[in-house]
Design a protein around this motif. Structure first.
Motif, PDB file in Angstrom:
ATOM      1  N   MET A 181      38.586  28.501  43.431  1.00 54.18           N
ATOM      2  CA  MET A 181      38.065  28.426  42.058  1.00 54.18           C
ATOM      3  C   MET A 181      36.544  28.554  42.093  1.00 54.18           C
ATOM      4  O   MET A 181      35.868  27.864  42.853  1.00 54.18           O
ATOM      5  N   ALA A 211      32.685  28.116  41.292  1.00 51.95           N
ATOM      6  CA  ALA A 211      31.891  27.001  40.775  1.00 51.95           C
ATOM      7  C   ALA A 211      31.022  27.489  39.628  1.00 51.95           C
ATOM      8  O   ALA A 211      30.389  28.536  39.710  1.00 51.95           O
ATOM      9  N   ARG A 218      30.800  20.227  42.911  1.00 51.71           N
ATOM     10  CA  ARG A 218      31.107  21.557  42.362  1.00 51.71           C
ATOM     11  C   ARG A 218      32.006  21.389  41.146  1.00 51.71           C
ATOM     12  O   ARG A 218      33.083  20.816  41.258  1.00 51.71           O
ATOM     13  N   ARG A 231      34.124  23.316  38.194  1.00 50.65           N
ATOM     14  CA  ARG A 231      34.834  24.584  38.191  1.00 50.65           C
ATOM     15  C   ARG A 231      34.629  25.379  36.909  1.00 50.65           C
ATOM     16  O   ARG A 231      34.751  24.847  35.807  1.00 50.65           O
ATOM     17  N   GLN A 264      37.010  25.604  33.319  1.00 57.74           N
ATOM     18  CA  GLN A 264      37.881  24.440  33.218  1.00 57.74           C
ATOM     19  C   GLN A 264      37.201  23.309  32.456  1.00 57.74           C
ATOM     20  O   GLN A 264      36.001  23.349  32.192  1.00 57.74           O
ATOM     21  N   ASN A 302      36.086  19.869  33.158  1.00 56.11           N
ATOM     22  CA  ASN A 302      35.779  18.970  34.261  1.00 56.11           C
ATOM     23  C   ASN A 302      35.353  17.618  33.697  1.00 56.11           C
ATOM     24  O   ASN A 302      34.702  17.548  32.655  1.00 56.11           O
ATOM     25  N   HIS A 360      40.031  18.977  36.061  1.00 54.15           N
ATOM     26  CA  HIS A 360      39.461  18.581  37.349  1.00 54.15           C
ATOM     27  C   HIS A 360      38.546  17.387  37.124  1.00 54.15           C
ATOM     28  O   HIS A 360      37.755  17.373  36.178  1.00 54.15           O
TER      29      HIS A 360
END
Length: 244
Positions: A1, A3, A26, A28, A31, A33, A213
């Protein structure tokens, strides 16, 4: 994935207190996060260093591969990163519409006070107010809004600048359940449209329901990361939160 936002060995101390202690993280791209951790674990300091509000003592921050470590906040915003604050920042004596327009007017607040506006910008500002469900407050001064409404207004201003990545600092703090549901739904909708999010939040129900994430901080550094299903049962996370 890939960063979107990455830090390497980020460090920041205030006197004898270490707020960030070699944070390598990191987040993603594409997404939702989340950055969670106990009070005092360095989350807001991390946001402040990443967005140029304060300078780290050492370490490096990159966004989409470009080094932004020493850039000023306005340059980082132009690079595509927008953020809200734990204590939301709105202009209390300006209307909701003017608050949102201030994010894109030439001259910022001064431009807003001079009344400079274009039809296209005004229409777009109204669209964001509508999307966040506060269009009925268009002509209301921010000081006359509830705390939750001010948080939505701050977010509308951030989105008006069209950032690719949005950092939200405790969006659920002091917000009633109805507005909280609206924020969660909006984050997922905007993410589906291509925006990346990094969210600092203590409301674990919200975090677990919208995050792809999660990174967990303790004492200024990450101790765990992964999807919600993994973080729920991670012994290091339970130890940080519960002291077990």
């Amino acid at each position: 994935m890939t960063a979107s936002l990455e830090t390497t060995d980020l460090r920041k101390a205030f006197g004898g207190v270490t707020a960030l202690d070699g944070a390598t993280v990191r987040f993603r791209h594409g997404q939702v996060n989340a950055l969670i951790g106990p009070n005092g674990s360095g989350k807001t300091t991390f946001f402040n260093c990443v967005t140029g509000m304060i300078r780290p003592d050492s370490g490096r921050t990159t966004y989409r591969g470009a080094d932004i470590t020493r850039k000023a906040p306005h340059a980082i915003a132009r690079a595509g990163i927008g953020r809200t604050f734990q204590l939301c920042r709105v202009f209390p004596r300006m209307t909701a519409l003017d608050n949102v327009l201030a994010a894109v007017r030439p001259g910022g607040v001064l431009g807003g006070l001079r009344g400079a506006r274009s039809r296209a910008q005004t229409d777009r500002a109204r669209e964001w107010l509508t999307r966040l469900g506060i269009e009925h407050l268009t002509d209301v001064e921010a000081r006359n809004m509830s705390w939750g409404q001010q948080k939505l207004l701050e977010l509308a201003g951030v989105l008006m600048a069209d950032p690719e990545t949005v950092l939200l600092d405790e969006p659920a703090g002091g917000v009633n359940p109805a507005l909280l549901d609206r924020i969660g739904t909006l984050v997922r909708e905007l993410n589906a449209e291509g925006r990346t999010f990094v969210i600092v939040e203590h409301n674990m129900d919200l975090v677990m329901s919208i995050s792809d994430h999660i990174v967990v901080f303790d004492r200024g550094r990450p101790i765990a990361e992964g999807p919600p299903s993994m973080i729920r049962t991670d012994e290091r996370v339970l130890g940080a939160y519960l002291g077990v």
